[in-house]
Design a protein around this motif. Sequence first.
Motif, mmCIF file in Angstrom:
data_model
loop_
_atom_site.group_PDB
_atom_site.id
_atom_site.type_symbol
_atom_site.label_atom_id
_atom_site.label_comp_id
_atom_site.label_asym_id
_atom_site.label_seq_id
_atom_site.Cartn_x
_atom_site.Cartn_y
_atom_site.Cartn_z
ATOM 1 N N ALA A 79 0.849 -1.202 0.000
ATOM 2 C CA ALA A 79 0.000 0.000 0.000
ATOM 3 C C ALA A 79 0.878 1.244 0.000
ATOM 4 O O ALA A 79 1.925 1.264 0.640
ATOM 5 C CB ALA A 79 -0.898 -0.006 1.230
ATOM 6 N N GLU A 80 0.449 2.261 -0.746
ATOM 7 C CA GLU A 80 1.153 3.555 -0.753
ATOM 8 C C GLU A 80 0.147 4.648 -0.416
ATOM 9 O O GLU A 80 -1.056 4.464 -0.611
ATOM 10 C CB GLU A 80 1.763 3.821 -2.145
ATOM 11 N N TYR A 81 0.649 5.807 0.056
ATOM 12 C CA TYR A 81 -0.283 6.877 0.450
ATOM 13 C C TYR A 81 0.326 8.274 0.439
ATOM 14 O O TYR A 81 -0.223 9.198 1.000
ATOM 15 C CB TYR A 81 -0.882 6.565 1.830
ATOM 16 N N GLY A 106 -1.722 13.611 -7.010
ATOM 17 C CA GLY A 106 -1.613 13.510 -8.466
ATOM 18 C C GLY A 106 -1.177 12.144 -8.967
ATOM 19 O O GLY A 106 -1.138 11.906 -10.170
ATOM 20 N N CYS A 107 -0.825 11.231 -8.047
ATOM 21 C CA CYS A 107 -0.477 9.873 -8.497
ATOM 22 C C CYS A 107 -1.485 8.868 -7.948
ATOM 23 O O CYS A 107 -1.306 7.656 -8.083
ATOM 24 C CB CYS A 107 0.955 9.517 -8.094
ATOM 25 N N GLY A 108 -2.520 9.375 -7.297
ATOM 26 C CA GLY A 108 -3.593 8.487 -6.833
ATOM 27 C C GLY A 108 -3.206 7.539 -5.701
ATOM 28 O O GLY A 108 -3.847 6.503 -5.505
ATOM 29 N N HIS A 109 -2.184 7.888 -4.935
ATOM 30 C CA HIS A 109 -1.778 6.963 -3.866
ATOM 31 C C HIS A 109 -2.793 6.905 -2.730
ATOM 32 O O HIS A 109 -2.786 5.962 -1.935
ATOM 33 C CB HIS A 109 -0.377 7.314 -3.339
ATOM 34 N N ASN A 110 -3.683 7.891 -2.652
ATOM 35 C CA ASN A 110 -4.794 7.800 -1.685
ATOM 36 C C ASN A 110 -5.666 6.591 -2.018
ATOM 37 O O ASN A 110 -6.171 5.895 -1.124
ATOM 38 C CB ASN A 110 -5.630 9.085 -1.698
ATOM 39 N N ALA A 143 6.474 7.287 1.105
ATOM 40 C CA ALA A 143 7.450 8.003 0.268
ATOM 41 C C ALA A 143 7.795 7.304 -1.039
ATOM 42 O O ALA A 143 8.942 7.284 -1.456
ATOM 43 C CB ALA A 143 8.734 8.257 1.077
ATOM 44 N N GLU A 144 6.798 6.763 -1.733
ATOM 45 C CA GLU A 144 7.089 6.126 -3.024
ATOM 46 C C GLU A 144 7.571 7.170 -4.024
ATOM 47 O O GLU A 144 8.441 6.909 -4.843
ATOM 48 C CB GLU A 144 5.855 5.407 -3.578
ATOM 49 N N GLU A 145 6.999 8.370 -3.937
ATOM 50 C CA GLU A 145 7.379 9.421 -4.898
ATOM 51 C C GLU A 145 8.842 9.807 -4.750
ATOM 52 O O GLU A 145 9.434 10.343 -5.676
ATOM 53 C CB GLU A 145 6.481 10.657 -4.726
ATOM 54 N N LEU A 146 9.412 9.567 -3.600
ATOM 55 C CA LEU A 146 10.834 9.846 -3.397
ATOM 56 C C LEU A 146 11.648 8.573 -3.627
ATOM 57 O O LEU A 146 12.870 8.578 -3.484
ATOM 58 C CB LEU A 146 11.073 10.366 -1.970
ATOM 59 N N TRP A 168 -0.872 -2.887 -6.859
ATOM 60 C CA TRP A 168 -1.563 -2.252 -7.986
ATOM 61 C C TRP A 168 -1.117 -0.808 -8.090
ATOM 62 O O TRP A 168 -0.388 -0.325 -7.224
ATOM 63 C CB TRP A 168 -3.086 -2.348 -7.821
ATOM 64 N N HIS A 169 -1.559 -0.130 -9.148
ATOM 65 C CA HIS A 169 -1.360 1.313 -9.243
ATOM 66 C C HIS A 169 -2.499 1.920 -10.050
ATOM 67 O O HIS A 169 -2.887 1.370 -11.065
ATOM 68 C CB HIS A 169 -0.015 1.649 -9.904
ATOM 69 N N PRO A 170 -3.025 3.059 -9.579
ATOM 70 C CA PRO A 170 -4.042 3.762 -10.368
ATOM 71 C C PRO A 170 -3.432 4.199 -11.710
ATOM 72 O O PRO A 170 -2.264 4.558 -11.763
ATOM 73 C CB PRO A 170 -4.374 4.991 -9.510
HETATM 74 ZN ZN LIG Z 1 2.528 6.447 -8.113
#
Ligand SMILES: [Zn+2]
Length: 479
Positions: A79-81, A106-110, A143-146, A168-170
């Motif tokens: 899970a990412e957020y 903007g990457c839909g991690h919510n 911190a996936e974006e980093l 998964w990923h949006p």
């Molecule tokens: Zn992403």
Amino acid sequence: MTIHEQALKFIDAHSGEITAIAKSIWENPELGLKEFHASKLLAGELEKAGFSVDMGVADMPTAFVAEWGEGKPVIGILAEYDALPGLSQKISAVKDPIKVGAPGHGCGHNLFGAGSFGTVIAVKDYMEKNSVKGTLRLYGTPAEELGIGKPYMARAGLFDDLDAAITWHPMSLNMTMGNTNPGETSLLALNSFKVQFTGRAAHAAGNPQQGRSALKAIQLLDTGVQYMREHIPPQARIHSVITNGGGAPNVVPAFAEAWYFIRAPKRDMVNSIYAWIEDIIKGAALMTQTTYEIEFLSGLYELLGNKVLSLNLLENMKKVGDLKFSDEDKAFAREMIESVPPQMLQAVKQGFLTGVQPGTTAEEIGEYLNEKPLTPVWGLTGDMSGSTDVGDVSFITPTGQITATSLPLGIPLHSWQSTACSGSDIGFKSAVYAAKVMALTSLDLFTKPDLLQAAKDEFIKSTGGKKYVSPLPEGAKPH
Ligand SMILES: [Zn+2]
């Protein structure tokens, strides 16, 4: 009722909770390593659902592992957020930030975090009611974006005892991700680091001979990298920004900093380019009589696909059926498309046509929103650009990943449009859909030992039994 029917029914009954979590994280966007609201919310809901939670793992306060059950097999859902800087946006088809300059999803991690939550509560419910043996985990990876969360969790050994991971990923289509043949990889391995040069300040006109410019060291570093570029694999991508170049022209800059990304299709390519750039940094310091420090931020692997898991995920996607959108969702999508140049929709549709199996009709892809699950082309096709920290997990355990439609075709991730969609019903529906597909595959892995064994056999064959080596240098800390 079959296992699958029970899980789908459970997720439908809990779609309100999944949506509420996605909405709450969207309304409180937080940057990497600062996802206190999101991690607390997810962990709290998982505890309520009967999971035990270990919060603050791998030296990151917002990283956690939630676990239920015992014994083998051990299946992990990721899970990412985290949110992205500057992408604050209302749920509107015209650019309109909630707060100018603030972060946004903007990457839909919510959706990512909420969808994965939906999966594990459904799987746990089935396992509990039917006395299915095994351990189920949700990994809260910040911190996936980093590119920071998973490699540090991997270095801490948190994925080591997994039998498989599902994630998964949006995106703007329903498909699997990392659609390579066994043994092939996609996406790019990466190193992220900052270089700081220290020189000596002086009056730039009065006594420049006493100064030593840290900015000139950065300029020579950048020049050296440009000359190196001809002699490295052409698929490599090196990009940088100057985060500090001094304060005023009339002061010789005593301090300057650049932030670099090195990307390449294989981890060892990144390692060798990095070693070369270290030499260029040393050379730049020598030429300018400055000193330097390298602040290593993160290192990622490329993505190793697992075809056994991908095929199972695709099969389950088809069982779940279309991701259906309402007329309102479609009207919003159509309005949204008007905010990007018309060529983008066209280009993306053509791009997808190279990624999906030949013969896929325009109708199957959809006009503005992709509802039907699509079958990919297997092999190294058009999937080589970005990077993901799922790559590190994929070299530790068999990893399967899907994408689900959270935004219209032609709308890129990391845009204000994507933030708007991630907070809308389009996004929320993708989280519920992903929860379903991942739940069916997780249950298959718990109840079909042959499937799990086949995924593991492929993994061992692909890696040649080689153990994962962390790309992080000794002493690197998540920050
Ligand atoms: Zn992403």
